[in-house]
Design a protein around this motif. Structure first.
Motif, PDB file in Angstrom:
ATOM      1  N   ILE A  34     -13.402  71.710  37.367  1.00  0.00           N
ATOM      2  CA  ILE A  34     -12.439  70.706  37.833  1.00  0.00           C
ATOM      3  C   ILE A  34     -12.160  70.901  39.328  1.00  0.00           C
ATOM      4  O   ILE A  34     -12.153  69.937  40.099  1.00  0.00           O
ATOM      5  CB  ILE A  34     -11.139  70.769  37.000  1.00  0.00           C
ATOM      6  CG1 ILE A  34     -11.425  70.331  35.560  1.00  0.00           C
ATOM      7  CG2 ILE A  34     -10.037  69.912  37.631  1.00  0.00           C
ATOM      8  CD1 ILE A  34     -10.302  70.644  34.580  1.00  0.00           C
ATOM      9  N   THR A  39     -15.374  65.732  36.643  1.00  0.00           N
ATOM     10  CA  THR A  39     -14.385  64.967  35.892  1.00  0.00           C
ATOM     11  C   THR A  39     -14.885  64.546  34.515  1.00  0.00           C
ATOM     12  O   THR A  39     -14.096  64.148  33.668  1.00  0.00           O
ATOM     13  CB  THR A  39     -13.964  63.701  36.663  1.00  0.00           C
ATOM     14  OG1 THR A  39     -15.126  62.915  36.943  1.00  0.00           O
ATOM     15  CG2 THR A  39     -13.251  64.067  37.958  1.00  0.00           C
ATOM     16  N   VAL A  57     -10.973  71.004  27.101  1.00  0.00           N
ATOM     17  CA  VAL A  57     -11.036  69.775  27.903  1.00  0.00           C
ATOM     18  C   VAL A  57     -10.006  68.762  27.405  1.00  0.00           C
ATOM     19  O   VAL A  57      -9.319  68.121  28.213  1.00  0.00           O
ATOM     20  CB  VAL A  57     -12.460  69.178  27.902  1.00  0.00           C
ATOM     21  CG1 VAL A  57     -12.480  67.818  28.593  1.00  0.00           C
ATOM     22  CG2 VAL A  57     -13.445  70.127  28.574  1.00  0.00           C
ATOM     23  N   LYS A  61      -7.119  67.095  29.655  1.00  0.00           N
ATOM     24  CA  LYS A  61      -7.017  65.627  29.803  1.00  0.00           C
ATOM     25  C   LYS A  61      -5.568  65.165  29.725  1.00  0.00           C
ATOM     26  O   LYS A  61      -5.211  64.175  30.353  1.00  0.00           O
ATOM     27  CB  LYS A  61      -7.815  64.923  28.697  1.00  0.00           C
ATOM     28  CG  LYS A  61      -9.276  64.761  28.961  1.00  0.00           C
ATOM     29  CD  LYS A  61     -10.022  64.174  27.768  1.00  0.00           C
ATOM     30  CE  LYS A  61      -9.378  63.062  27.033  1.00  0.00           C
ATOM     31  NZ  LYS A  61      -9.572  61.723  27.545  1.00  0.00           N
ATOM     32  N   LEU A  67      -9.859  63.057  33.918  1.00  0.00           N
ATOM     33  CA  LEU A  67     -10.910  63.733  33.159  1.00  0.00           C
ATOM     34  C   LEU A  67     -11.335  62.902  31.964  1.00  0.00           C
ATOM     35  O   LEU A  67     -10.525  62.191  31.364  1.00  0.00           O
ATOM     36  CB  LEU A  67     -10.425  65.101  32.668  1.00  0.00           C
ATOM     37  CG  LEU A  67      -9.938  66.075  33.731  1.00  0.00           C
ATOM     38  CD1 LEU A  67      -9.520  67.388  33.087  1.00  0.00           C
ATOM     39  CD2 LEU A  67     -10.995  66.307  34.795  1.00  0.00           C
TER      40      LEU A  67
END
Length: 153
Positions: A34, A39, A57, A61, A67
């Motif tokens: 990141i 992304t 992830v 988010k 993302l």
């Protein structure tokens, strides 16, 4: 590829004594990605490394709406798994890509190549075995010049 994309490959059979260390290392690698401008994240949604990656992830988010998470599913029947974590994470994916409509022996390798072909960075959770899907995926990613980040277990 419009956005920088990172995928994961790794073993399903992570020893229980190593799970927390693997989670921590995956978290650090995802944070580094990141920070490096990645992304889009792709997970093969297999047990073990893939679902750990997808869970991290998914959590990120919630804090960072830029993302995205993609599930790369090797064949359609795989989506019928009773695994609750798989089903929970599938719901937060921005995209689900099904590689094959029905199972064939090569569908997992096709899925792995799809992920590598669509990524610039590959995070590999690897125990050093010189055979199997993780080994083959790392070799393929290295051969085509991807940035491979290895988490050793």
């Amino acid at each position: 590829m419009d956005s920088k994309t990172c995928c994961v490959t790794g073993h399903r059979d992570i020893p229980a004594s190593k799970i927390n260390a693997v989670k921590y290392s995956l978290y650090r690698e995802i944070q580094a990605a990141i920070a490096d401008g990645y992304t889009r994240f792709i997970s093969g949604f297999a047990d073990g490394s893939d679902l750990l990656f997808a869970a991290i992830v998914a959590e990120e988010k919630q804090r960072n709406p830029a993302l995205s998470l993609e599930a790369a599913i090797p064949y359609r029947g795989r989506m019928q798994t009773p695994n609750r974590e798989f089903q929970r994470l599938l719901l937060v994916c921005d995209r689900v890509t099904v590689i094959r409509e029905s199972y064939i022996p090569s569908c997992y390798m096709e899925r792995n190549r799809y992920m590598v072909d669509h990524s610039q960075r590959v995070i590999a959770v690897y125990n050093g075995r010189k055979y199997g899907g993780t080994f083959s995926t790392i070799r393929y990613a290295s051969a085509i010049g991807r940035d491979v980040r290895t988490i050793w277990i």
